[in-house]
Design an enzyme around this catalytic site. Structure first.
Site, PDB file in Angstrom:
ATOM      1  N   ASP A 156     -85.735 -37.648  18.687  1.00 13.52           N
ATOM      2  CA  ASP A 156     -87.047 -38.060  19.167  1.00 13.52           C
ATOM      3  C   ASP A 156     -86.933 -38.295  20.682  1.00 13.52           C
ATOM      4  O   ASP A 156     -85.835 -38.287  21.251  1.00 13.52           O
ATOM      5  CB  ASP A 156     -87.548 -39.314  18.438  1.00 13.52           C
ATOM      6  CG  ASP A 156     -89.067 -39.458  18.552  1.00 13.52           C
ATOM      7  OD1 ASP A 156     -89.672 -38.776  19.406  1.00 13.52           O
ATOM      8  OD2 ASP A 156     -89.661 -40.265  17.807  1.00 13.52           O
TER       9      ASP A 156
HETATM   10  C1  BGC Z   1     -92.831 -39.832  19.083  1.00 11.36           C
HETATM   11  C2  BGC Z   1     -92.773 -38.553  18.273  1.00 11.36           C
HETATM   12  C3  BGC Z   1     -93.333 -37.409  19.062  1.00 11.36           C
HETATM   13  C4  BGC Z   1     -92.576 -37.291  20.368  1.00 11.36           C
HETATM   14  C5  BGC Z   1     -93.007 -36.132  21.222  1.00 11.36           C
HETATM   15  C6  BGC Z   1     -92.283 -39.665  20.470  1.00 11.36           C
HETATM   16  O1  BGC Z   1     -92.577 -40.760  21.255  1.00 11.36           O
HETATM   17  O2  BGC Z   1     -92.132 -40.844  18.390  1.00 11.36           O
HETATM   18  O3  BGC Z   1     -93.468 -38.716  17.074  1.00 11.36           O
HETATM   19  O4  BGC Z   1     -93.264 -36.234  18.319  1.00 11.36           O
HETATM   20  O5  BGC Z   1     -92.776 -38.496  21.097  1.00 11.36           O
HETATM   21  O6  BGC Z   1     -94.255 -36.311  21.738  1.00 11.36           O
END
Ligand code: BGC
Length: 731
Positions: free
Chosen positions: A262
């Site tokens: 993530d």
């Molecule tokens: C979130 C994810 C997301 C990623 C990319 C993160 O902050 O937890 O769910 O896919 O950002 O935007």
């Protein structure tokens, strides 16, 4: 390209080139107005910009094309850049938020919605969506429950698989579909206290029985990517956990696709207290099996060095790179780096997309109360009051770039649909969406003269309410109160909205509350004051139309709660499939030394699976085809559902099972199947479910999966609380 050609390509690549395939940079590196913030933008070296294998957050097709063209000119082996984006419940056309889709109990509809989202995103040059979020959620304080389909493993699994099928379609190369990245592996939804990014302390059997199945379903449906989560699980951050990312995900679940961290999760191994510095973090994440580093620069900065010093095997790197090349190849990028952008491929017309979004919005609504049949609407003078009456912001923060001009508010739809049926309509704002103290003051602009404005709005609302036979109060959470980093310790509406409800009720006998929210809220007061209460979630582009379809009776309400609604926040985390305890609270009475609250029921105010319809449904006692289930055979459980009312009724009939005695304690009930049924007035339908041994398996005390012989209970009911069970024995 054939597999062998990809392997040859890999052999030709320098170590630096290979490392860069594992690096994802934020979109702001290439396009300043992307959905990502620019933490690396200023510092990212030119070579990373030119060689990074993927980027995220760019929404504009024209920009993606320019970036790809430029990138391809310089890449030594002409390996295209991969573009990823969070397309969660809509790209241009927005469907209900995932929790709302959970409420439909309609995976086919979700699959169709995902196909439209993929089509729109692919036409804008996107290759991968960070969806579905298959995290099981049991705590309404966590703002991200909005992005999940709820508290039940079976429902989540079916929904996650449906999304994967819809996004990816039968052929990833066709330029109309995108690859699906399941997230956030694993158990991110169990954050302690419902506080986002918090640690997760969870037994292995609960992890395996409740949290892992939905990810597994998505993987079985063919999801091409998996995202590792921010949280630690039992003391080890998932992004550095070999046990979760390799043993469970790859060995046990058989996942062969690409893994990605993530956002910044590799860098966060440092504040977690699990890595010394970024170099250590890069080594630990790579060893754990995380293929792509989303945005930290840890892989870009240190992988090459780690391999050269012999501290990471190059073979591990090669495997990860090959997986990424394979994905790019399967997407058709080597043949056409601008797939989706170069030809007009969509198969859905704008009308079809809107019709589906409208249907999904209508199906997602959950009717919690309908006193004296106030719905479907009979009133001739209707006042639509409240901060959501005229709002077109019916999407969520995870619909990043919706086509706002297409959004339909409740008031838009009311004006369009009601006057022609001879109904007079009025609208009033009533009050603001939020007050100070909501934690949103950073984002939400407050007028200095807010008090005066609210007084004026209240006066107008009361006048409209006094004029009307029925007031439709459109209340709810602010858009920014659910989604990432929006945990709440209170599950109430702001006092100004509750005051509006109370005052409107004083002047208008009949009040219908429409509740817009991304999570279960405390609704007891609303349920007391209102004649009808409808949960509308965040219904998307066609929200207004879908809602009016249900209010007018054109479509019978059919949604069921995908999460329990508590009496009070103190009950959280709350879920129907709990373990019994040695001193269960009796169903009647309130004995002292039992597992209970002194000041509140144990059970939800409105349980999982609950939702009323029009008509008047009655379900017969469940019948079983036999009393013993033997290996390789099945039992049939059946019940009859009758609509005694004068309106159409739509319900989700639910099969629940309880394993009465096990080598580990088993939940008091578990959803094992469900079926949506539409009944004409006076109609009776037989609903039959197959019960088979695999449905009864769990993670046993001997650390294996399997069922255990013994007694089981079966319910067929319209929610997770009601009904009388019958028993059978597994031999
Ligand atoms: C979130 C994810 C997301 C990623 C990319 C993160 O902050 O937890 O769910 O896919 O950002 O935007």
């Amino acid at each position: 390209m054939k597999a062998i050609e990809l392997e040859n390509l890999l052999k030709e690549m320098s170590l630096e080139e290979k490392v860069m395939q594992l690096v994802q940079v934020p979109g702001s590196v290439y396009a300043k107005d992307s959905a990502t913030t620019g933490i690396l933008q200023e510092t990212v070296p030119e070579k990373v910009r030119r060689l990074a294998g993927s980027t995220l957050g760019i929404m504009d097709g024209g920009k993606i094309r320019d970036i790809q063209d430029e990138y391809m000119k310089h890449h030594p082996h002409h390996i295209p850049l991969l573009f990823m984006l969070d397309v969660i419940h809509g790209h241009k056309t927005v469907f209900p938020c995932p929790l709302g889709q959970g409420a439909t109990f309609d995976p086919d509809l979700t699959e169709q919605a995902a196909a439209i989202q993929a089509e729109e995103a692919a036409a804008d040059g996107v290759h991968v969506t960070f969806s579905p979020m298959a995290d099981l959620v049991r705590d309404a304080r966590w703002g991200r429950v909005m992005e999940s389909t709820g508290e039940d493993p079976l429902l989540n699994g079916r929904m996650a698989a449906a999304m994967v099928r819809g996004y990816q379609g039968p052929d990833l190369k066709d330029g109309r579909h995108v690859a699906s990245c399941v997230k956030h592996f694993a158990a991110y939804g169990a954050a302690e206290g419902g506080r986002d990014y918090n640690n997760t302390e969870l037994s292995e059997h609960t992890l395996r029985d409740s949290y892992l199945p939905a990810y597994q379903e998505a993987i079985q449906a063919g999801a091409r990517m998996v995202m590792s989560s921010f949280n630690s699980w039992n003391g080890i951050p998932v992004t550095g956990s070999e046990w979760l990312m390799k043993k469970i995900l790859r060995e046990e679940m058989g996942f062969e696709g690409v893994t990605i961290s993530d956002w910044d999760a590799i860098g966060q191994l440092i504040p977690h207290g699990y890595a010394e510095d970024l170099e250590d973090a890069a080594r630990k994440a790579m060893r754990a099996g995380v293929d792509i580093d989303m945005t930290t620069g840890a892989y870009a900065g240190y992988l090459e060095k780690l391999v050269r010093e012999g501290r990471l095997p190059e073979s591990e790197l090669d495997k990860a790179v090959l997986r990424i090349l394979t994905l790019k190849n399967d997407l058709g990028l080597f043949e056409n780096p601008c797939r989706g952008l170069t030809e007009h491929l969509p198969v859905h017309t704008p009308e079809e997309k809107h019709a589906l979004a409208r249907k999904a919005a209508a199906e997602s609504l959950v009717l919690l109360k309908n006193e004296d049949g106030v719905l479907p609407l009979k009133a001739k003078k209707l006042a639509f009051i409240g901060p959501y009456a005229m709002s077109r912001d019916l999407h969520s923060t995870w619909a990043i770039n919706p086509d706002r001009a297409q959004g339909v508010s409740v008031w838009d739809a009311a004006q369009e649909m009601l006057p022609e049926a001879g109904v007079e309509v009025r609208a009033a704002q009533g009050c603001d969406m939020v007050e100070d103290g909501t934690g949103l003051s950073f984002f939400v602009y407050h007028d200095a003269d807010q008090r005066e404005k609210n007084q004026k709005w209240m006066a107008e609302a009361l006048e409209a309410a006094a004029w009307a036979d029925t007031a439709v109060l459109c209340l709810g959470e602010h858009l920014l109160q659910s989604g990432e980093s929006t945990s709440r310790a209170k599950l109430t509406l702001p006092p100004c909205q509750l005051e509006l409800l109370r005052r409107v009720k004083e002047v208008c006998g009949k009040v219908i509350v429409l509740l817009f929210c991304g999570r279960p809220l405390e609704v007891a007061q609303m349920a007391d004051h209102a004649s009808a209460l409808v949960v509308c979630w965040r219904p998307g582009t066609e929200g207004g139309h879908g809602i009016l379809d249900v209010l007018t009776g054109k479509v019978p309400p059919s949604g069921c709660l995908p999460m329990s609604f508590p009496h009070t926040v103190g009950q959280e985390p709350l879920h129907y499939d709990e373990y019994a305890t040695g001193r269960p609270r009796p169903s009647e009475g309130n004995d002292m030394f039992t597992s209970r609250y002194l000041d509140c029921a144990n059970s939800a105010l409105f349980p999982f699976g609950f939702g009323l319809s029009y008509g008047k449904a009655e379900i017969s006692p469940v019948e079983l085809s036999g009393s013993e289930l033997r290996e390789g055979e099945h039992l049939t459980a059946r019940a009859f559902l009758t609509n005694h009312g004068d309106e159409k009724a739509a319900h989700t009939v639910q099969l629940y099972i309880q394993d009465l005695v096990g080598s580990r304690v088993r939940p008091v009930r578990q959803l094992r199947d469900f079926r949506r049924v539409l009944l004409e007035p006076g109609e009776t339908r037989e609903i039959a479910f197959r019960i088979e041994e695999p449905m009864l398996r769990f993670w046993r005390a001997d650390q294996t999966y399997g069922s255990e012989p013994g007694r089981f209970r079966v319910w067929i009911s319209l929610n997770s609380r009601d009904g009388d069970p019958v028993e059978f024995r597994l031999c």
